[in-house]
Design an enzyme around this catalytic site. Structure first.
Site, PDB file in Angstrom:
ATOM      1  CD  GLN A 195       0.201  -4.542  -2.918  1.00 36.46           C
ATOM      2  OE1 GLN A 195       1.061  -3.687  -2.874  1.00 36.46           O
ATOM      3  NE2 GLN A 195       0.390  -5.687  -3.515  1.00 36.46           N
ATOM      4  CD  GLU A 240       0.837   1.296  -6.728  1.00 30.62           C
ATOM      5  OE1 GLU A 240       1.576   1.377  -7.712  1.00 30.62           O
ATOM      6  OE2 GLU A 240       0.331   0.243  -6.353  1.00 30.62           O
ATOM      7  CB  THR A 299      -1.923   3.938   0.528  1.00 28.46           C
ATOM      8  OG1 THR A 299      -0.931   4.240  -0.448  1.00 28.46           O
ATOM      9  CG2 THR A 299      -3.251   4.454   0.044  1.00 28.46           C
ATOM     10  CB  THR A 306       6.296  -5.348   3.983  1.00 29.07           C
ATOM     11  OG1 THR A 306       5.525  -4.477   4.811  1.00 29.07           O
ATOM     12  CG2 THR A 306       5.696  -6.726   4.019  1.00 29.07           C
ATOM     13  CG  ASN A 328       0.567 -10.137   6.457  1.00 26.85           C
ATOM     14  OD1 ASN A 328      -0.636 -10.290   6.354  1.00 26.85           O
ATOM     15  ND2 ASN A 328       1.218  -9.161   5.857  1.00 26.85           N
ATOM     16  CG  ASN A 371      -5.443 -11.424   1.106  1.00 25.84           C
ATOM     17  OD1 ASN A 371      -4.992 -11.067   2.190  1.00 25.84           O
ATOM     18  ND2 ASN A 371      -5.021 -10.918  -0.035  1.00 25.84           N
ATOM     19  CD  GLU A 377     -26.772  -7.129  18.456  1.00 28.98           C
ATOM     20  OE1 GLU A 377     -26.351  -8.167  18.990  1.00 28.98           O
ATOM     21  OE2 GLU A 377     -27.776  -7.102  17.735  1.00 28.98           O
TER      22      GLU A 377
END
Length: 451
Positions: free
Chosen positions: A11, A71, A145, A179, A206, A228, A254
């Site tokens: 995700q 998922e 994941t 989380t 985060n 994001n 580099e």
């Protein structure tokens, strides 16, 4: 050509990916359906943006990217979102069941079924490149994941494309904001393979980015979209020199040459300046010196650790927009005189600079102001060890009681893998400690060992 293939896993990887491709499209004037009105030549020209996009016979530009999740819900958002026509359906790979925040599911049971399909799609993308330069891998190490399938894919990429460089953009667990309960396990297990299979890893966190949004953009309750979009600016600045022409272009390979003194010490801090809202931008003079200084501010770092506690080994400054080398040299000279910014004594120069004439682009309706010039810094600092020691500490508290371990063992892992990964990270912390120690002291100790 120096093509780059982006791989977005889980995700976090996919949502950061969405923000990045949205920004790339705006920067190159590519519409959501892949058409590019400004590009008159049909078929591949030698324009710089072909590093990230391939062009079909019909004049459609397709990202060289692949999105994988175990998922379907997050990938379905891409399939139905604004940019659904941009991607080839085969580039979006989703499984049926979740990794359930479990590294072992992502790496052994469920990830194993999907990994060959992913490699096959990556192979197709790679065959489409004339001179593949490397991979950009986006994932988070807290979930199942990103950590499990992410490390599995990296291991397999090392086998198939041994010499190609792999840059990781990795979301690490934050100190306060969590989380999932088993984040420390997943992170330690995943870092164990990041250590071996990526050339450079940029750490994101985060909480640090929340604080930047809250403080600099006055967003009271930042969402993941806000985060994001900020991260995508950093990644866009890093890759700008591949996609546009500039005075001092910086290649992906580099980065590893200039930033990584020893193979294991490749976890980087990133920062971006100016992060400023439109209301304030008109009232501030953002000179090269100012944005360079603010890139070195501890509060600008996109991972929660304080560079004042460690030493810089190297840093890479990517400027874009209205910037000339003279200003950059002056700004860097000023930084070198500062007491708070310390470099390891064995690395006296420590700066790599890149300049790109394309000014930063902002997403319409986004939070950032349109500015004339910006800088993105990727630095290798010994203070990154703080991130690892924090995770290791949480890992130890849980592992001492063997809490939650049965979920991993039940999916085919062995307890030995936990202790092996934990020892590897302990060694990493030690490595950072030794690199940060002054070399002058080190010389006297070494003399006793020589026979």
């Amino acid at each position: 050509m120096r093509e780059c293939i982006s791989i977005h896993i889980g995700q976090a990887g996919i949502q950061v990916g969405n923000a990045c491709w949205e920004l790339y499209c705006l920067e190159h004037g590519i519409q959501p359906d892949g058409q590019m009105p400004s590009d008159k030549t049909v078929g591949g020209g030698d324009d710089a943006f072909y590093t990230f996009f391939s062009e079909t016979g019909a004049g459609k530009h397709v990202p060289r990217a692949i999105f994988v999740d175990l998922e379907p819900t997050v990938i379905d958002e891409v399939r139905t979102g604004t940019y659904r026509q941009l991607f080839h359906p085969e580039q979006l790979i989703s499984g049926k069941e979740d990794a359930a925040n479990n590294f072992a599911r992502g790496h052994y049971t469920i990830g194993k079924e999907i990994v060959d399909l992913c490699l096959d799609r990556i192979r197709k993308l790679a065959d489409n490149c004339t001179g593949l330069q490397g991979f950009l891998v986006f994932s988070a190490v807290g979930g199942g994941t990103g950590s499990g399938l992410g490390s599995l894919l990296l291991e397999r990429l090392s086998v198939d494309y041994g010499k190609k460089s792999k840059l990781g953009f990795t979301v690490y667990p934050s100190p306060q904001v969590s989380t999932s309960v088993v984040e420390p396990y997943n992170s330690v297990l995943s870092t164990h393979s990041l250590l071996e299979h990526t050339d450079v890893s940029v750490l994101l966190d985060n909480e640090a980015i929340y604080d930047i949004c809250r403080r600099s953009l006055d967003i009271e309750r930042p969402t993941y979209t806000n985060l994001n979009r900020l991260v995508s600016q950093v990644i866009s600045s890093l890759t700008a020199s591949l996609r546009f022409d500039g005075a001092l272009n910086v290649d992906v390979t580099e980065f590893r040459t200039n930033l990584v003194p020893y193979p294991r010490i490749h976890f980087m801090l990133s920062s971006y300046a100016p992060v400023i809202s439109a209301e304030k931008a008109y009232h501030e003079q953002l000179s090269v010196a100012e944005i360079t200084n603010s890139a070195f501010e501890p509060s600008s770092m996109m991972a929660k650790c304080d560079p004042r506690h460690g030493k810089y080994m190297a840093c890479c400054l990517m400027y874009r927009g209205d910037v000339v080398p003279k200003d950059v040299n002056a700004a860097v000279a000023t930084i070198k005189t500062k007491r708070t910014i310390q470099f390891a004594d064995w690395c006296p120069t420590g700066f790599k600079c890149g300049i790109n004439y394309q000014p930063p682009t902002v997403v319409p309706g986004g939070d950032l102001a349109k500015v004339q010039r910006a800088v993105c810094m990727i630095s290798n600092s010994t203070s990154v060890a703080e991130v690892f020691s924090r995770i290791d500490h949480k890992f130890d508290l849980m592992y001492a009681k063997r809490a939650f371990v049965h979920w991993y063992v039940g999916e085919g892992m062995e307890e030995g893998e936990f202790s092996e990964a934990r020892e590897d990270l302990a060694a990493l912390e030690k490595d950072y400690e030794e690199v940060g120690a002054d070399s002058a002291e080190g010389d006297e100790e070494d003399e006793g060992d020589e026979y």
